[in-house]
Design a protein around this motif. Structure first.
Motif, PDB file in Angstrom:
ATOM      1  N   UNK A 110       3.083 -63.954 -99.885  1.00 56.27           N
ATOM      2  CA  UNK A 110       2.973 -63.996 -98.301  1.00 56.27           C
ATOM      3  C   UNK A 110       4.632 -64.282 -97.848  1.00 56.27           C
ATOM      4  N   UNK A 111       4.640 -64.634 -96.757  1.00 49.17           N
ATOM      5  CA  UNK A 111       5.786 -65.219 -96.074  1.00 49.17           C
ATOM      6  C   UNK A 111       6.407 -66.584 -96.633  1.00 49.17           C
ATOM      7  N   UNK A 112       7.377 -66.694 -97.198  1.00 51.19           N
ATOM      8  CA  UNK A 112       7.949 -67.797 -97.774  1.00 51.19           C
ATOM      9  C   UNK A 112       9.206 -68.208 -97.067  1.00 51.19           C
ATOM     10  N   UNK A 113       9.275 -69.444 -97.056  1.00 48.33           N
ATOM     11  CA  UNK A 113      10.651 -70.075 -96.374  1.00 48.33           C
ATOM     12  C   UNK A 113      11.618 -70.346 -97.143  1.00 48.33           C
ATOM     13  N   UNK A 114      11.620 -69.929 -98.344  1.00 51.68           N
ATOM     14  CA  UNK A 114      12.702 -70.279 -99.233  1.00 51.68           C
ATOM     15  C   UNK A 114      12.027 -71.225-100.206  1.00 51.68           C
ATOM     16  N   UNK A 115      13.077 -71.516-101.225  1.00 53.21           N
ATOM     17  CA  UNK A 115      12.255 -72.622-102.566  1.00 53.21           C
ATOM     18  C   UNK A 115      11.527 -73.717-101.947  1.00 53.21           C
ATOM     19  N   UNK A 116      12.063 -74.297-101.151  1.00 53.77           N
ATOM     20  CA  UNK A 116      11.296 -75.799-100.651  1.00 53.77           C
ATOM     21  C   UNK A 116      10.173 -75.536 -99.881  1.00 53.77           C
ATOM     22  N   UNK A 117       9.561 -74.514 -99.365  1.00 53.06           N
ATOM     23  CA  UNK A 117       8.614 -73.982 -98.755  1.00 53.06           C
ATOM     24  C   UNK A 117       7.373 -73.863-100.098  1.00 53.06           C
ATOM     25  N   UNK A 142      14.424 -73.993-113.569  1.00 48.66           N
ATOM     26  CA  UNK A 142      15.022 -73.041-114.833  1.00 48.66           C
ATOM     27  C   UNK A 142      15.087 -71.548-114.224  1.00 48.66           C
ATOM     28  N   UNK A 143      13.871 -71.243-113.150  1.00 50.29           N
ATOM     29  CA  UNK A 143      13.749 -69.853-112.940  1.00 50.29           C
ATOM     30  C   UNK A 143      13.632 -69.800-111.220  1.00 50.29           C
ATOM     31  N   UNK A 144      13.560 -71.129-110.841  1.00 51.87           N
ATOM     32  CA  UNK A 144      13.547 -70.731-109.259  1.00 51.87           C
ATOM     33  C   UNK A 144      11.847 -70.746-108.852  1.00 51.87           C
ATOM     34  N   UNK A 145      11.566 -71.494-107.687  1.00 51.37           N
ATOM     35  CA  UNK A 145       9.990 -71.493-107.667  1.00 51.37           C
ATOM     36  C   UNK A 145       9.411 -70.054-106.833  1.00 51.37           C
ATOM     37  N   UNK A 146      10.160 -69.360-106.139  1.00 51.63           N
ATOM     38  CA  UNK A 146      10.006 -68.122-105.686  1.00 51.63           C
ATOM     39  C   UNK A 146       9.078 -67.205-106.706  1.00 51.63           C
ATOM     40  N   UNK A 147       9.624 -66.794-107.852  1.00 50.58           N
ATOM     41  CA  UNK A 147       9.186 -66.006-108.720  1.00 50.58           C
ATOM     42  C   UNK A 147       7.568 -66.415-109.171  1.00 50.58           C
ATOM     43  N   UNK A 148       7.588 -67.883-109.344  1.00 49.85           N
ATOM     44  CA  UNK A 148       6.532 -68.371-109.856  1.00 49.85           C
ATOM     45  C   UNK A 148       5.203 -68.302-108.914  1.00 49.85           C
ATOM     46  N   UNK A 210       7.837 -58.633 -99.311  1.00 52.24           N
ATOM     47  CA  UNK A 210       8.313 -59.151 -98.006  1.00 52.24           C
ATOM     48  C   UNK A 210       9.838 -59.613 -98.197  1.00 52.24           C
ATOM     49  N   UNK A 211      10.614 -59.279 -97.331  1.00 57.85           N
ATOM     50  CA  UNK A 211      12.039 -59.667 -97.220  1.00 57.85           C
ATOM     51  C   UNK A 211      12.193 -61.094 -97.592  1.00 57.85           C
ATOM     52  N   UNK A 212      11.191 -62.131 -97.020  1.00 60.23           N
ATOM     53  CA  UNK A 212      11.262 -63.576 -97.556  1.00 60.23           C
ATOM     54  C   UNK A 212      11.420 -63.993 -99.117  1.00 60.23           C
ATOM     55  N   UNK A 213      11.016 -62.764 -99.831  1.00 59.25           N
ATOM     56  CA  UNK A 213      11.002 -63.219-101.197  1.00 59.25           C
ATOM     57  C   UNK A 213      12.473 -63.365-101.572  1.00 59.25           C
ATOM     58  N   UNK A 214      13.489 -62.767-101.030  1.00 55.13           N
ATOM     59  CA  UNK A 214      14.674 -62.730-101.373  1.00 55.13           C
ATOM     60  C   UNK A 214      15.639 -63.507-100.506  1.00 55.13           C
ATOM     61  N   UNK A 215      15.050 -64.549 -99.611  1.00 54.41           N
ATOM     62  CA  UNK A 215      15.628 -65.410 -98.640  1.00 54.41           C
ATOM     63  C   UNK A 215      16.750 -66.220 -99.552  1.00 54.41           C
ATOM     64  N   UNK A 239       5.794 -56.382-112.457  1.00 51.77           N
ATOM     65  CA  UNK A 239       5.927 -56.409-113.945  1.00 51.77           C
ATOM     66  C   UNK A 239       7.606 -55.921-114.024  1.00 51.77           C
ATOM     67  N   UNK A 240       8.011 -55.741-113.056  1.00 51.86           N
ATOM     68  CA  UNK A 240       9.634 -55.354-113.179  1.00 51.86           C
ATOM     69  C   UNK A 240      10.628 -56.393-113.366  1.00 51.86           C
ATOM     70  N   UNK A 241      11.934 -56.231-112.743  1.00 52.84           N
ATOM     71  CA  UNK A 241      13.010 -57.231-113.547  1.00 52.84           C
ATOM     72  C   UNK A 241      13.027 -57.994-112.141  1.00 52.84           C
ATOM     73  N   UNK A 242      12.170 -58.052-110.951  1.00 50.94           N
ATOM     74  CA  UNK A 242      12.421 -59.184-110.083  1.00 50.94           C
ATOM     75  C   UNK A 242      11.043 -60.068-110.317  1.00 50.94           C
ATOM     76  N   UNK A 243      10.114 -59.840-111.364  1.00 52.06           N
ATOM     77  CA  UNK A 243       9.133 -60.591-111.537  1.00 52.06           C
ATOM     78  C   UNK A 243       9.372 -61.746-112.584  1.00 52.06           C
ATOM     79  N   UNK A 244       8.488 -62.468-112.918  1.00 56.97           N
ATOM     80  CA  UNK A 244       8.648 -63.841-113.810  1.00 56.97           C
ATOM     81  C   UNK A 244       8.913 -63.260-115.346  1.00 56.97           C
ATOM     82  N   UNK A 245      10.273 -63.503-115.582  1.00 59.85           N
ATOM     83  CA  UNK A 245      10.799 -62.978-117.083  1.00 59.85           C
ATOM     84  C   UNK A 245      11.615 -64.254-117.701  1.00 59.85           C
ATOM     85  N   UNK A 246      11.727 -64.214-118.827  1.00 59.72           N
ATOM     86  CA  UNK A 246      12.544 -65.258-119.589  1.00 59.72           C
ATOM     87  C   UNK A 246      13.946 -64.504-119.658  1.00 59.72           C
TER      88      UNK A 246
END
Length: 525
Positions: A110-117, A142-148, A210-215, A239-246
């Protein structure tokens, strides 16, 4: 991959032995993730509702990465309809404790306000609870919170106990039955990697985000509208390269090996024990507070992302690799299903039947080892289908050759026909119907859920957020329209009370310093 005729031959042998029933009695369970969101469609900031029980100790209602990311789990059973009914009852109970909040209907958030949200999940003050939180904190560093907070559906599956002696005898294999079962499942996993691209094509439901994913971050994805990024032929951006990957996998030189159960365990153990310089820069314990469990390539086994995993039921908080080493593979976990935005449960009966048939088919096929070239092809095929799956004329890599994706898909579906007929006990039942529905998607990409989603967004002039919000509210109304029976409500209320009592007991029993607890966890080999 070897000819699919080997699968049909093995199936015919079992039928000729009069053991077809052993194939029909597999155990199925689901794990379905959903974000809790506020009334305006933004990620919830409230704690996990106490009425639902303890996220640490509840067997069926827990949280994943975020305090707002619910994970609903079903027990395994041999009837997929009952599995879905349990999931439905769990949703209804959850909604009784959500107030004005509701569950997000799509994989992409959904709408995200960045990592700290994004609040990291909390599990209380016991050592197991604190360790779970620290692991998630490490993922964020390690990976940022958004993709989690990308959600999915995990399909857990095992063959019946009665199946394995029959299969082992027909294969002429002597020795340990545990070893035979484990290596058979490892072969199944290799085949699911080879065939795995078919799942996002057929069921991918995340072609937009949503564009907020890339804030605060750049993206190469084009704009669908002012509020949405997408790709025109995408099936599953999750499942692409913007999703959760190592993402550091190539740099670190670690690639988990599926050649055998022992090689799988050894490669995971190596990653868990090997320091990684970039994670050492983060620090493990800084100013008295843990940032991550360790600075190794993987903190724990579950950090390694894969579309399928071998699993064993854990006992007494043991590590997953140790459980596999001690008792072999109990079941497999398919992790590549997007949340189905068009079904309130996030997964439909039709999907359940097709996936079950696909998994059994993969178990029956020959499964040679995967070399480095095929590994690259497997990874490349997944990405092509995730980002371009509906593109006209799309080709995939097979046996080092480029082949038409739809021709290959038709070949797989043709070979699955005999398996669906066996599961139906005839040629016109629900499994055969599910197979034909997938064939229609292969022949016409507009039948896929990813195409349907983008088509509706265009026709309604909706952003991704508006589409997902609309579906989420429809699903909420579905669950609220019919409450739980008194018996089922009492069942879930008792589980909630018991889980809270269990967490309290664990917290009262905590006497080992956390440092020692974590050290002991990793020292257990």
């Amino acid at each position: 991959m070897s000819s699919y005729s080997s699968a049909e031959r093995r199936l015919r042998n079992i039928i000729d032995q009069g053991e077809a029933h052993a194939v029909r009695c597999g155990q199925i369970g689901l794990e379905k993730e959903s974000l809790r969101v506020q009334a305006d469609g933004a990620i919830a900031q409230s704690p996990h509702p106490r009425a639902l029980g303890s996220a640490l100790a509840h067997p069926y209602i827990t949280t994943d990465y975020s305090e707002a990311l619910l994970e609903l789990i079903t027990p395994p059973g041999d009837d997929s309809a009952k599995t879905l009914q349990f999931l439905c009852d769990t949703h209804r109970f959850v909604y009784s404790g959500l107030g004005d909040e509701f569950l997000w209907a799509t994989s992409m958030p959904c709408m995200l306000g960045g990592e700290d949200s994004i609040p990291i999940a909390q599990y209380g003050s016991s050592n197991p609870g604190r360790m779970k939180h620290i692991y998630r904190r490490g993922l964020g560093y390690r990976y940022g919170r958004v993709m989690q907070v990308i959600a999915g559906v995990h399909f857990n599956f095992s063959m019946s106990e009665a199946f394995w002696p029959v299969r082992q005898a027909l294969e002429g294999v002597t020795g340990s039955s545990v070893g035979f079962v484990s290596e058979s499942y490892m072969g199944m996993l290799r085949n699911l990697q080879r065939l795995g691209w078919l799942v996002p094509y057929l069921f991918g439901a995340s072609p937009a985000v949503c564009v907020s994913f890339f804030k605060g971050r750049e993206t190469r994805l084009p704009k669908f509208d002012a509020y949405t990024h997408y790709e025109p032929y995408a099936t599953s951006l999750r499942m692409g390269d913007i999703g959760y990957t190592n993402a550091k996998e190539g740099e670190s030189g670690i690639k988990v090996c599926y050649d055998s159960l022992s090689s799988y365990i050894d490669s995971l153990e190596c990653a868990i024990r090997t320091p990684y310089p970039k994670y050492e820069e983060i620090g493990v314990k800084v100013d008295g507070q843990y940032r991550q469990l360790n600075a190794n390539i993987l903190q724990i086994e579950n950090e390694y992302y894969s579309s399928v995993r071998p699993k064993q039921v854990l006992e007494n908080g043991e590590r997953p690799a140790l459980a596999l080493k001690r008792r072999g593979v109990r079941y497999i976990e398919l992790r590549s299903l997007d949340v189905n935005a068009y079904h309130p449960l996030g997964v439909s009966p039709e999907q359940m039947r097709f996936i079950e048939a696909l998994l059994i088919f993969a178990l029956f096929c020959d499964s040679p080892l995967v070399d480095a070239d095929e590994r690259r092809d497997i990874d490349a095929n997944f990405l092509r289908v995730a980002h371009r799956g509906r593109e006209p004329g799309l080709t995939l890599r097979r046996h080092a050759w480029e082949v038409d994706m739809r021709d290959w898909a038709e070949e797989i579906l043709d070979a699955m026909g005999a398996f669906c007929e066996l599961l139906d006990g005839g040629s016109s039942g629900v499994y055969c119907h599910a197979l034909e529905r997938q064939r229609a998607k292969v022949r016409d990409p507009e039948e896929t859920p990813s195409a349907r989603m983008l088509r509706e967004m265009r026709e309604r002039k909706e952003s991704f957020h508006a589409f997902a919000l609309r579906m989420s509210l429809e699903h909420r109304n579905f669950f609220l329209a019919q409450g739980l029976s008194e018996e089922r409500r009492a069942f879930f209320e008792q589980l909630a009370e018991t889980s809270l009592a269990t967490q309290a007991r664990l917290e009262n029993e905590t006497n080992l310093p956390l440092d020692d607890y974590i050290a002991a966890y990793f020292a257990d080999r």
